[in-house]
Design a protein around this motif. Sequence first.
Motif, PDB file in Angstrom:
ATOM      1  N   MET A   1       0.848  -1.183   0.000  1.00 40.57           N
ATOM      2  CA  MET A   1       0.000   0.000   0.000  1.00 40.57           C
ATOM      3  C   MET A   1       0.888   1.238   0.000  1.00 40.57           C
ATOM      4  O   MET A   1       1.192   1.795   1.041  1.00 40.57           O
ATOM      5  N   LYS A   2       1.299   1.624  -1.189  1.00 41.45           N
ATOM      6  CA  LYS A   2       2.130   2.809  -1.316  1.00 41.45           C
ATOM      7  C   LYS A   2       1.268   4.059  -1.217  1.00 41.45           C
ATOM      8  O   LYS A   2       0.093   4.044  -1.501  1.00 41.45           O
ATOM      9  N   GLY A   3       1.909   5.156  -0.885  1.00 43.74           N
ATOM     10  CA  GLY A   3       1.209   6.431  -0.821  1.00 43.74           C
ATOM     11  C   GLY A   3       0.832   6.806   0.589  1.00 43.74           C
ATOM     12  O   GLY A   3       0.763   5.976   1.483  1.00 43.74           O
ATOM     13  N   LYS A   4       0.595   8.068   0.736  1.00 48.67           N
ATOM     14  CA  LYS A   4       0.285   8.635   2.054  1.00 48.67           C
ATOM     15  C   LYS A   4      -1.196   8.530   2.377  1.00 48.67           C
ATOM     16  O   LYS A   4      -2.043   8.545   1.503  1.00 48.67           O
ATOM     17  N   VAL A  58      -7.320  11.389  -3.609  1.00 49.66           N
ATOM     18  CA  VAL A  58      -6.353  11.125  -2.553  1.00 49.66           C
ATOM     19  C   VAL A  58      -5.297  10.160  -3.074  1.00 49.66           C
ATOM     20  O   VAL A  58      -5.565   9.315  -3.924  1.00 49.66           O
ATOM     21  N   GLU A  59      -4.091  10.313  -2.570  1.00 51.35           N
ATOM     22  CA  GLU A  59      -2.952   9.542  -3.063  1.00 51.35           C
ATOM     23  C   GLU A  59      -3.161   8.037  -2.895  1.00 51.35           C
ATOM     24  O   GLU A  59      -2.825   7.256  -3.776  1.00 51.35           O
ATOM     25  N   ASN A  60      -3.705   7.625  -1.754  1.00 50.37           N
ATOM     26  CA  ASN A  60      -3.934   6.205  -1.504  1.00 50.37           C
ATOM     27  C   ASN A  60      -5.320   6.027  -0.882  1.00 50.37           C
ATOM     28  O   ASN A  60      -5.466   6.032   0.337  1.00 50.37           O
ATOM     29  N   PRO A  61      -6.347   5.851  -1.728  1.00 53.04           N
ATOM     30  CA  PRO A  61      -7.709   5.722  -1.215  1.00 53.04           C
ATOM     31  C   PRO A  61      -7.889   4.505  -0.297  1.00 53.04           C
ATOM     32  O   PRO A  61      -8.632   4.574   0.674  1.00 53.04           O
TER      33      PRO A  61
END
Length: 132
Positions: A1-4, A58-61
């Motif tokens: 799970m990449k991303g903020k 969003v970057e990582n939903p």
Amino acid sequence: MKGKVHLPLAIRLAALALIRPLMSMLGLLEKIGQPLASITVTIIISAIWIGAAVLLRVENPLKTLLYTGIIYGVFAIVISAILSPILEGRLQGPITNPFAIVSVLLTNAIWGLVTGGIAIAIRKSVDGARTR
């Protein structure tokens, strides 16, 4: 799970979802008619969570809505612990049972994962349609 994780959004969406337990504690869901009222409110909240994740890109939903579900679970446990003595005259709810706490957090984490997965699928579909 990449991303903020978009933590401010997760907190806002979790707070919005408190409408469901508050409606339940105040007896509004019973007056509207169960189980349809609970299901309908849950679907509306889910749609808002998904829509926010998609529209705000969003970057990582998945991670953001997973956090949303967990934060909502914590909020619901705390609200129940605060309001149950006031409304019922005694402490009730998940706070009185460690297994219930785990169950609430796990259930809402799964809710967040499911809505996050749907948000990803919608975003991929929309992005794919834009490139065609």
